[in-house]
Design a protein around this motif. Structure first.
Motif, PDB file in Angstrom:
ATOM      1  N   ASP A  52       0.819  -1.208   0.000  1.00  0.00           N
ATOM      2  CA  ASP A  52       0.000   0.000   0.000  1.00  0.00           C
ATOM      3  C   ASP A  52       0.850   1.254   0.000  1.00  0.00           C
ATOM      4  O   ASP A  52       0.457   2.283  -0.563  1.00  0.00           O
ATOM      5  CB  ASP A  52      -0.966  -0.002   1.192  1.00  0.00           C
ATOM      6  N   VAL A  53       2.046   1.162   0.602  1.00  0.00           N
ATOM      7  CA  VAL A  53       2.973   2.303   0.575  1.00  0.00           C
ATOM      8  C   VAL A  53       3.497   2.518  -0.844  1.00  0.00           C
ATOM      9  O   VAL A  53       3.520   3.643  -1.357  1.00  0.00           O
ATOM     10  CB  VAL A  53       4.133   2.075   1.555  1.00  0.00           C
ATOM     11  N   SER A  54       3.912   1.429  -1.493  1.00  0.00           N
ATOM     12  CA  SER A  54       4.408   1.526  -2.870  1.00  0.00           C
ATOM     13  C   SER A  54       3.349   2.107  -3.798  1.00  0.00           C
ATOM     14  O   SER A  54       3.637   2.981  -4.633  1.00  0.00           O
ATOM     15  CB  SER A  54       4.830   0.142  -3.379  1.00  0.00           C
ATOM     16  N   ASP A  55       2.119   1.629  -3.667  1.00  0.00           N
ATOM     17  CA  ASP A  55       1.038   2.116  -4.525  1.00  0.00           C
ATOM     18  C   ASP A  55       0.783   3.603  -4.299  1.00  0.00           C
ATOM     19  O   ASP A  55       0.523   4.352  -5.249  1.00  0.00           O
ATOM     20  CB  ASP A  55      -0.243   1.326  -4.250  1.00  0.00           C
ATOM     21  N   PHE A  56       0.862   4.017  -3.045  1.00  0.00           N
ATOM     22  CA  PHE A  56       0.618   5.425  -2.713  1.00  0.00           C
ATOM     23  C   PHE A  56       1.669   6.315  -3.360  1.00  0.00           C
ATOM     24  O   PHE A  56       1.347   7.344  -3.968  1.00  0.00           O
ATOM     25  CB  PHE A  56       0.636   5.599  -1.191  1.00  0.00           C
ATOM     26  N   VAL A  57       2.945   5.924  -3.219  1.00  0.00           N
ATOM     27  CA  VAL A  57       4.029   6.734  -3.795  1.00  0.00           C
ATOM     28  C   VAL A  57       3.948   6.732  -5.317  1.00  0.00           C
ATOM     29  O   VAL A  57       4.136   7.774  -5.966  1.00  0.00           O
ATOM     30  CB  VAL A  57       5.395   6.211  -3.323  1.00  0.00           C
ATOM     31  N   LYS A  58       3.663   5.582  -5.896  1.00  0.00           N
ATOM     32  CA  LYS A  58       3.559   5.514  -7.359  1.00  0.00           C
ATOM     33  C   LYS A  58       2.462   6.444  -7.869  1.00  0.00           C
ATOM     34  O   LYS A  58       2.654   7.177  -8.861  1.00  0.00           O
ATOM     35  CB  LYS A  58       3.273   4.083  -7.801  1.00  0.00           C
ATOM     36  N   ALA A  59       1.308   6.446  -7.204  1.00  0.00           N
ATOM     37  CA  ALA A  59       0.212   7.315  -7.628  1.00  0.00           C
ATOM     38  C   ALA A  59       0.620   8.782  -7.555  1.00  0.00           C
ATOM     39  O   ALA A  59       0.273   9.582  -8.429  1.00  0.00           O
ATOM     40  CB  ALA A  59      -1.019   7.065  -6.756  1.00  0.00           C
ATOM     41  N   ARG A  60       1.368   9.149  -6.522  1.00  0.00           N
ATOM     42  CA  ARG A  60       1.800  10.543  -6.407  1.00  0.00           C
ATOM     43  C   ARG A  60       2.816  10.897  -7.488  1.00  0.00           C
ATOM     44  O   ARG A  60       2.774  11.995  -8.062  1.00  0.00           O
ATOM     45  CB  ARG A  60       2.383  10.786  -5.021  1.00  0.00           C
ATOM     46  N   LEU A  61       3.745   9.978  -7.793  1.00  0.00           N
ATOM     47  CA  LEU A  61       4.705  10.242  -8.862  1.00  0.00           C
ATOM     48  C   LEU A  61       3.991  10.431 -10.195  1.00  0.00           C
ATOM     49  O   LEU A  61       4.322  11.347 -10.973  1.00  0.00           O
ATOM     50  CB  LEU A  61       5.708   9.091  -8.961  1.00  0.00           C
ATOM     51  N   GLU A  62       3.030   9.582 -10.455  1.00  0.00           N
ATOM     52  CA  GLU A  62       2.295   9.695 -11.717  1.00  0.00           C
ATOM     53  C   GLU A  62       1.493  10.985 -11.766  1.00  0.00           C
ATOM     54  O   GLU A  62       1.361  11.604 -12.831  1.00  0.00           O
ATOM     55  CB  GLU A  62       1.393   8.478 -11.891  1.00  0.00           C
ATOM     56  N   ALA A  63       0.967  11.426 -10.610  1.00  0.00           N
ATOM     57  CA  ALA A  63       0.242  12.697 -10.567  1.00  0.00           C
ATOM     58  C   ALA A  63       1.168  13.867 -10.864  1.00  0.00           C
ATOM     59  O   ALA A  63       0.729  14.914 -11.361  1.00  0.00           O
ATOM     60  CB  ALA A  63      -0.411  12.874  -9.200  1.00  0.00           C
ATOM     61  N   ASP A  64       2.462  13.693 -10.571  1.00  0.00           N
ATOM     62  CA  ASP A  64       3.447  14.736 -10.861  1.00  0.00           C
ATOM     63  C   ASP A  64       3.992  14.637 -12.282  1.00  0.00           C
ATOM     64  O   ASP A  64       4.906  15.379 -12.647  1.00  0.00           O
ATOM     65  CB  ASP A  64       4.610  14.651  -9.865  1.00  0.00           C
ATOM     66  N   GLY A  65       3.454  13.694 -13.074  1.00  0.00           N
ATOM     67  CA  GLY A  65       3.842  13.599 -14.474  1.00  0.00           C
ATOM     68  C   GLY A  65       4.871  12.547 -14.798  1.00  0.00           C
ATOM     69  O   GLY A  65       5.329  12.452 -15.941  1.00  0.00           O
ATOM     70  N   VAL A  66       5.250  11.721 -13.835  1.00  0.00           N
ATOM     71  CA  VAL A  66       6.250  10.680 -14.076  1.00  0.00           C
ATOM     72  C   VAL A  66       5.597   9.474 -14.749  1.00  0.00           C
ATOM     73  O   VAL A  66       4.495   9.064 -14.376  1.00  0.00           O
ATOM     74  CB  VAL A  66       6.900  10.234 -12.752  1.00  0.00           C
ATOM     75  N   THR A  67       6.283   8.913 -15.737  1.00  0.00           N
ATOM     76  CA  THR A  67       5.874   7.636 -16.314  1.00  0.00           C
ATOM     77  C   THR A  67       6.611   6.543 -15.553  1.00  0.00           C
ATOM     78  O   THR A  67       7.826   6.399 -15.679  1.00  0.00           O
ATOM     79  CB  THR A  67       6.220   7.569 -17.808  1.00  0.00           C
ATOM     80  N   VAL A  68       5.877   5.797 -14.732  1.00  0.00           N
ATOM     81  CA  VAL A  68       6.484   4.762 -13.896  1.00  0.00           C
ATOM     82  C   VAL A  68       6.297   3.413 -14.583  1.00  0.00           C
ATOM     83  O   VAL A  68       5.171   2.956 -14.781  1.00  0.00           O
ATOM     84  CB  VAL A  68       5.855   4.731 -12.488  1.00  0.00           C
ATOM     85  N   LEU A  69       7.404   2.780 -14.948  1.00  0.00           N
ATOM     86  CA  LEU A  69       7.379   1.495 -15.630  1.00  0.00           C
ATOM     87  C   LEU A  69       7.933   0.420 -14.704  1.00  0.00           C
ATOM     88  O   LEU A  69       9.151   0.296 -14.532  1.00  0.00           O
ATOM     89  CB  LEU A  69       8.210   1.550 -16.919  1.00  0.00           C
ATOM     90  N   THR A  70       7.055  -0.343 -14.085  1.00  0.00           N
ATOM     91  CA  THR A  70       7.502  -1.473 -13.266  1.00  0.00           C
ATOM     92  C   THR A  70       7.463  -2.742 -14.110  1.00  0.00           C
ATOM     93  O   THR A  70       6.773  -2.816 -15.127  1.00  0.00           O
ATOM     94  CB  THR A  70       6.599  -1.637 -12.030  1.00  0.00           C
TER      95      THR A  70
END
Length: 727
Positions: A457-475
């Motif tokens: 849940d911590v990872s998901d939270f941080v990922k959502a915030r990064l994506e909201a800031d415009g980051v393309t997160v590729l796991t």
């Protein structure tokens, strides 16, 4: 229920023993009076009597009943020295092991759960040297054996080890008592068996293993230093190699206690943290946060600044780096040569190499060579970024946390297209910062999720915030190779069997850091290394006068743990001949400075599950915190793990604004054994972020309240109102 049944059976056996006055049968007087009858039974059926004696002896020792000493005498009187020793030796060891197993079954788990943190030092000692400790106790019969059985059951010693050590350790005492039994007619009391001289002999026998261990330790030490000549006099009490957090604190402590200490640093004082790590990255994070606030001014009732409404707006990299460098410059005096010289530390700029366990050769930056002899050496050489061996990576060029800042200082604007390899704390912090400053950022993580050491849940939270800031997160994307076609640079990654090409202007490697292990003599002295320098619990290397601290020693790569280890390295190096201290890693906090921050101490859920640790979890949502709402930062949570049925804290994870600061309260609580009730009963100022700590404690307390009392409490209050008939 099974434990209760076992406990009741044991209690009934013990009660019956005393109710029927069976203890009177196990006295020296009764034994002497009955020997004629016992001898007749033995002569009539020696095997049956031997078996009955064996079973009875096992029962007496297993139930920790009085009378084992008399029965040992009886063995000598009835069966003679050899057969008596054999019977008693095996029966006493088996009975002791049964008592041990029952005590462990009834009490072991509960004691470890309740007092495990306080018993950690004992547990570690028993795990390492439990057989040695038990053997010493068994050799000296003045220690009550039933008490040894009980106490050892509460430790992690293996039952098989307990049995065979007991068998061997009790043999000498058994032989003495059985031999005395062969002369039963001459005995007037049990006291006469253990004369002062005999007791002294047993004590000396018990001390012998410790003397032997000390002698072996001295021999091993001499073997380690074989081939080296120890100086008769030393130039220094300590030489410290590396002026990062570990080296600075170590040398400072040495100077404070009056030791003559030399600190050697080849590059910049302050190490990676000041110059390329913690300080510049946090300064950049702050600038990026302000950029985010400027873009989202309308969230605070203000007008957005013109031209900053989208993520592609660029800021002056030169001005940002000017501020970053000014921050470093402002902090530099704290770690400067001048300051440490004034504190009494000799600072030499140059490369140090260990020539032998007491000699360090320094190639000074001014071209001279200096050789120093020293009683102790502390290695605090830090770590460096890992660069993945991707084909083509050298041709396209790459950035790391080491060379990033110099490159940024030469750029007019932030990088337009940036690829960040790595989804750990460093990768996430820098990814978010550059995205907020206007870079088009793609983050590539080979694993299933970013921040893999944290809960899902911590990872998901941080990922959502990064994506909201415009980051393309590729796991789930594995980097394969880098290519350059004309002016176009790209990295090829694999996802679900398909290759994906990502173009970039700059590639930032943030896949981890590795200890600096070469260049200062470890190889020549054959000091063992395994990703870090191998040390014992005192931070000693193969050579007891050479220590390691900080990133180069592991197991953590945090500035605060380097400082923490530095105390142990300094004190053990300077005063280890008097008293040595084991490094304590029980309560280690850390923070990832994304926004929101992620801070943790102790266990999280995935670690608790992996360790098989039972836990209760309580979660408080920061979106309900008044101060967070007032600052439009109402996002995140506090997750509290506790021991079931107890307020003992196993771990805390905080996701939210100022999480690193909020965590300190729980670090203090865990360090000093304070439970959730203590946090809940502490007054927290309103409205502050720290109230989140109290609110999660309040939720835990509410969930832990005894619900079966509620109906009775309602009846009580109804009675107080004079309305006793209310439902």
């Amino acid at each position: 229920m099974k434990k209760i049944a076992v406990l009741m059976i044991l209690a009934l056996c013990v009660v019956a023993f005393f109710v029927f006055d069976l203890a009177s049968l196990l006295t020296l007087e009764q034994l002497k009076a009955s020997m004629s009858r016992f001898s007749q039974w033995r002569d009539a059926n020696p095997i049956l009597v031997s078996a009955a004696f064996f079973v009875l002896y096992v029962a007496v020792t297993a139930l920790s009943l009085p009378g084992a000493a008399v029965m040992t005498l009886a063995a000598g009187a009835l069966f003679g020295l050899l057969w008596g020793v054999i019977l008693v030796s095996f029966a006493s060891s088996l009975g002791a092991t049964l008592a041990f197993l029952v005590a462990r079954y009834l009490l072991g788990d509960s004691v470890q759960k309740k007092f495990g943190d306080r018993l950690k030092t004992i547990n570690d000692g028993v795990t390492k040297d439990g057989a040695f400790y038990l053997f010493t106790l068994r050799l000296v019969p003045i220690f009550p054996f039933f008490l040894i059985n009980l106490l050892m059951a509460l430790t992690p010693i293996r039952s098989t080890t307990f049995y065979w050590v007991s068998q061997v350790g009790m043999l000498a005492g058994t032989a003495v008592f059985v031999n005395a039994g062969t002369q039963l007619a001459k005995l007037d009391s049990l006291v006469g068996i253990l004369s002062p001289a005999l007791l002294l002999s047993f004590v000396l026998l018990g001390v012998f293993p410790w003397v032997a261990k000390t002698v072996i330790s001295v021999i091993k030490r001499k073997r380690v230093y074989a081939g080296y000549s120890k100086p008769k006099r030393f130039d220094r009490n300590m030489v410290v190699i590396g002026a990062g957090a570990g080296g600075l604190v170590t040398s400072y402590i040495a100077a404070v206690v009056g030791a003559k200490v030399t600190l050697v640093e080849a590059h910049k004082m302050g190490g990676d943290c000041l110059n390329t790590g913690c300080v510049p990255s946090k300064a950049l994070i702050k600038s990026a946060k302000v950029a985010k606030l400027m873009r989202s001014a309308e969230n605070y009732g203000l007008e957005n600044l013109s031209g900053l409404e989208n993520h592609s707006a660029q800021f002056s990299m030169a001005k940002i780096m000017a501020r970053v460098n000014e921050v470093i410059k402002t902090i530099e005096p704290h770690d400067s040569i001048e300051r440490y010289t004034n504190l009494g530390v000799e600072v030499i700029e140059g490369y140090a190499k260990i020539i032998d366990p007491w000699t360090v050769e320094i190639a000074r930056n001014d071209g001279q060579t200096q050789t120093l002899t020293t009683r102790s050496i502390v290695l605090a050489t830090g770590a460096e970024p890992v660069v993945p061996p991707l084909p083509g990576i050298e041709e396209v060029g790459y950035l790391t946390s080491d060379n990033l800042w110099q490159t940024l200082s030469s750029l007019p604007t932030v990088p337009k297209r940036l690829v960040v390899l790595g989804g750990g704390p460093i990768g996430c912090e820098l990814t978010q910062s550059f995205a907020r400053l206007g870079s088009q950022v793609t983050q590539v993580e080979m694993g299933d999720r970013i921040m893999a050491r944290e809960d899902g849940d911590v990872s998901d939270f941080v990922k959502a915030r990064l994506e909201a800031d415009g980051v393309t997160v590729l796991t789930g994307h594995k980097a394969l190779r880098c290519e350059i076609n004309g002016d176009e640079k790209s990295i090829i990654v694999e996802h679900q069997g398909q290759e994906v090409r990502i173009s970039f202007d700059y590639l930032l490697c943030a896949v981890g850091r590795k200890a600096r292990l070469t260049g200062y003599g470890l190889e020549d002295l054959a000091i063992p290394v395994d990703r870090t320098i191998t040390t014992n619990e005192y931070l000693e290397t193969l050579y007891p006068n050479i220590f390691a601290a900080g990133d180069v020693a592991g197991p953590y790569q945090f500035t605060h743990t380097a400082s923490h280890q530095a105390w142990y390295a300094a004190v053990n190096a300077l005063f280890g001949n008097v008293k040595k201290f084991k490094a304590d890693y029980r309560v280690i906090p850390w923070t990832t400075f994304t926004e929101p921050e992620v801070a943790r101490v102790g266990l999280n859920e995935q670690e608790a599950i992996a360790a098989g640790t039972d836990y209760d979890v309580t979660v408080y949502g920061i979106d309900d915190l008044d101060r967070a709402i007032a600052e439009s930062e109402a996002a995140g949570f506090v997750k509290l793990l506790t021991v079931p049925g107890s307020d003992k804290i196993l771990g805390v994870t905080i996701v939210g604004e100022h999480a690193g600061e909020l965590l300190a309260e729980y670090v203090l609580a865990m360090k000093h054994g304070l439970g959730v009730n203590k946090v809940f009963s502490t007054i927290h100022t309103y409205p502050t972020w720290s109230e989140a700590n109290k609110f999660v404690a309040g939720q835990w307390k509410q969930a832990s309240a005894p619900t079966h009392l509620q109906p009775w409490l309602k009846k009580y209050h109804a009675w107080r109102r004079g309305a006793s008939n209310e439902n």
